[in-house]
Design a protein around this motif. Structure first.
Motif, PDB file in Angstrom:
ATOM      1  N   LEU A 200       0.822  -1.212   0.000  1.00 45.66           N
ATOM      2  CA  LEU A 200       0.000   0.000   0.000  1.00 45.66           C
ATOM      3  C   LEU A 200       0.855   1.261   0.000  1.00 45.66           C
ATOM      4  O   LEU A 200       0.479   2.276  -0.597  1.00 45.66           O
ATOM      5  N   SER A 201       2.008   1.214   0.668  1.00 47.22           N
ATOM      6  CA  SER A 201       2.900   2.380   0.687  1.00 47.22           C
ATOM      7  C   SER A 201       3.548   2.591  -0.675  1.00 47.22           C
ATOM      8  O   SER A 201       3.601   3.714  -1.196  1.00 47.22           O
ATOM      9  N   ASP A 202       4.048   1.498  -1.266  1.00 48.10           N
ATOM     10  CA  ASP A 202       4.734   1.609  -2.555  1.00 48.10           C
ATOM     11  C   ASP A 202       3.771   1.898  -3.705  1.00 48.10           C
ATOM     12  O   ASP A 202       4.184   2.426  -4.741  1.00 48.10           O
ATOM     13  N   ASP A 203       2.492   1.545  -3.552  1.00 47.81           N
ATOM     14  CA  ASP A 203       1.507   1.905  -4.574  1.00 47.81           C
ATOM     15  C   ASP A 203       1.478   3.416  -4.787  1.00 47.81           C
ATOM     16  O   ASP A 203       1.281   3.895  -5.909  1.00 47.81           O
ATOM     17  N   TRP A 213       1.995  -0.137 -14.859  1.00 50.81           N
ATOM     18  CA  TRP A 213       1.567  -0.869 -13.660  1.00 50.81           C
ATOM     19  C   TRP A 213       0.117  -1.326 -13.835  1.00 50.81           C
ATOM     20  O   TRP A 213      -0.734  -0.577 -14.329  1.00 50.81           O
ATOM     21  N   HIS A 214      -0.170  -2.534 -13.398  1.00 55.67           N
ATOM     22  CA  HIS A 214      -1.516  -3.094 -13.593  1.00 55.67           C
ATOM     23  C   HIS A 214      -2.576  -2.309 -12.814  1.00 55.67           C
ATOM     24  O   HIS A 214      -3.766  -2.339 -13.181  1.00 55.67           O
ATOM     25  N   GLY A 215      -2.174  -1.604 -11.762  1.00 54.42           N
ATOM     26  CA  GLY A 215      -3.138  -0.839 -10.977  1.00 54.42           C
ATOM     27  C   GLY A 215      -3.334   0.587 -11.449  1.00 54.42           C
ATOM     28  O   GLY A 215      -4.074   1.369 -10.826  1.00 54.42           O
ATOM     29  N   TYR A 216      -2.684   0.954 -12.554  1.00 49.64           N
ATOM     30  CA  TYR A 216      -2.774   2.324 -13.080  1.00 49.64           C
ATOM     31  C   TYR A 216      -4.059   2.502 -13.905  1.00 49.64           C
ATOM     32  O   TYR A 216      -4.430   1.614 -14.667  1.00 49.64           O
ATOM     33  N   PRO A 217      -4.764   3.611 -13.774  1.00 52.33           N
ATOM     34  CA  PRO A 217      -4.562   4.696 -12.799  1.00 52.33           C
ATOM     35  C   PRO A 217      -5.208   4.334 -11.461  1.00 52.33           C
ATOM     36  O   PRO A 217      -6.240   3.656 -11.410  1.00 52.33           O
TER      37      PRO A 217
END
Length: 468
Positions: A200-203, A213-217
């Motif tokens: 969660l911090s590095d996200d 990144w797969h979580g972008y945006p």
């Protein structure tokens, strides 16, 4: 109810200048003032001021609901004092809200906890005094440089009187355990441990603007939903990062500040609260001890200290620096102490690393690790010569400590005698003034008495005439 503990680190590298072998013994100033001013001014403009203004707005908009913590290295504060005092003013403004906590850490942002217990304690004490001077509160929770921690370090921190400590939620330490609980030090049960949630911090700090990144945006509601979906019993979510992540690692153009600003509203909708590290330590019981026999940190994939001490060059520089640690502390020379703080900074050893890293490393003036090692060792050679020249080298540390203790005691005795002399002089002056006043009063009384006799004689003569 889940609680987010949000923390930001503020530290500024002290840039060393190019220092040649032939400069040893002739040049005792080691710093690139131009680069130091340029870099701190740049990061203050691009990151610190916009980020702090956003955090202040978040507190004003959400009242006591939103809370945040900071730690500042002493050397970082010195750079801000000289080149970006507006950052310190903004931090004091944040402090006035009552929703901010300032943590302890080594003044130098160095690796003293790995080398010398007394030096580590002195390093932390010096930073705590600086924090108390600026913000009026003594820190009760400590964050070591780069979240460095082990059982032994935890024992040292507990002995200093701290109630809690921040460290990394490293998988090789936790195993099947979750970072979303409060733990305690294995050898000092009274010291509570708050573990950073790595993902969660590095996200936010590393991946937010990465379009691959797969979580972008990443949106604030998605981020909070990820926290809310954690198992019900996992109540504490620690999100730790450097403040420079907001604006430098993740540029302002990525809308990172808009994302941060939206977090409290999204969290409130899910019944998630915010708390400072001290509040978490007070309101949450430890679920058990954490066994950390080997040192861990938040740096690189290994989450250990190999980025600073992983090769022979780094270890040689480290060992040579701390070979004079006791002598520096005993001598307590102001100029030597300042150079000691700057030369301890962990980045000096980081520049010498030969490890590949997923996070880009800017070596500044150095072309490679060997160049960084050579330059640092030249400076260190001059510094150690200066330390040894303060007192004859043949005097060992024990003799030097005894000698300086005697000198200090004699100085204290002289100071006490000077104070006593001053007190007696003041008392004598008061007595002399009192004596002068009494003498003056006696003279005035004596002058008045004859006049009184003449009046009496006249009255007697008048009465005698009347009698006739």
């Amino acid at each position: 109810m889940k609680t987010i503990c949000l923390y930001f680190e503020i530290h500024q590298i002290i840039h060393l200048k190019r220092y040649r072998f032939f400069d040893i013994g002739t040049d005792h100033y080691y710093y690139d003032d131009y680069e130091n001013e340029r870099s701190i001014s740049d990061i203050a403009e691009r990151s610190y001021m916009p980020a702090l203004n956003t955090l202040l707005d978040m507190i004003r908009e959400n009242g006591k609901y939103f809370k945040v913590a900071f730690s500042l290295s002493g050397t970082g504060i010195e750079q801000l004092e000289m080149h970006a005092p507006q950052v310190l003013d903004k931090l004091q403004e944040l402090n006035d809200t009552g929703c901010v906590e300032f943590l302890a850490e080594p003044y130098s942002h160095g690796l003293s906890s790995l080398a010398n217990e007394e030096t580590f304690a002195a390093d932390v004490k010096k930073q705590c005094e600086k924090i108390e001077e600026y913000f009026g509160k003594k820190p009760t929770v400590l964050r070591n440089s780069s979240l460095i921690y082990s059982d032994d370090i935890g024992g040292q921190v507990a002995a200093m009187g701290f109630k809690g400590m921040l460290t990394e939620g490293a998988k090789h330490v936790l195993g099947w355990k979750s970072p979303h609980y409060v733990y305690n030090c294995n050898i000092a049960p009274n010291l509570k441990l708050l573990l950073r949630d790595v993902e969660l911090s590095d996200d936010i700090s590393l991946r937010f603007s990465n379009s691959d990144w797969h979580g972008y945006p990443l949106f604030a509601d998605t981020y909070i939903n990820n926290i809310a979906s954690l198992p019900q019993e996992e109540q504490i979510v620690n999100i730790f990062m450097e403040l420079s992540a907001l604006g430098v690692a993740q540029p302002l153009s990525s809308n990172i500040l808009e994302f941060i600003k939206a977090l409290p509203a999204c969290a409130k909708d899910k019944g998630i609260t915010f708390a400072t590290p001290t509040e978490v330590c007070k309101m949450t019981k430890s679920v058990g001890s954490l066994d950390v026999p080997d040192t861990l940190s938040w740096v690189d994939e290994e989450r250990d200290v190999s980025c600073w001490l992983g090769n022979a060059m780094q270890r040689e520089a480290f060992n040579k620096l701390y070979s004079v640690a006791d002598r520096v502390r005993i001598a307590n020379d102001p100029r030597i102490n300042q150079d000691w703080d700057y030369l301890q900074a962990s980045n000096n050893f980081r520049f010498m690393t030969t490890k590949p890293s997923n996070v880009g490393l800017d070596r500044g003036i150095y072309s490679d690790p060997f160049d960084a090692f050579t330059n640092y060792m030249n400076i260190l050679g001059d510094f150690i010569n200066r330390v040894n020249s303060l007192y004859p080298e043949e005097i060992d540390n024990e003799e030097l400590n005894s000698l300086l203790t005697t000198i200090k005691n004699q100085g204290d005795e002289i100071e006490m005698k000077d104070k006593e002399i001053t007190r007696l002089k003041t008392k004598l002056e008061k007595l002399e003034k009192t004596g002068e006043k009494k003498t003056s009063a006696v003279k005035k009384t004596a002058e008045k008495k004859p006049a009184a006799k003449k009046v009496s004689a006249r009255k007697a003569a008048a009465e005698a005439k009347k009698a006739e």
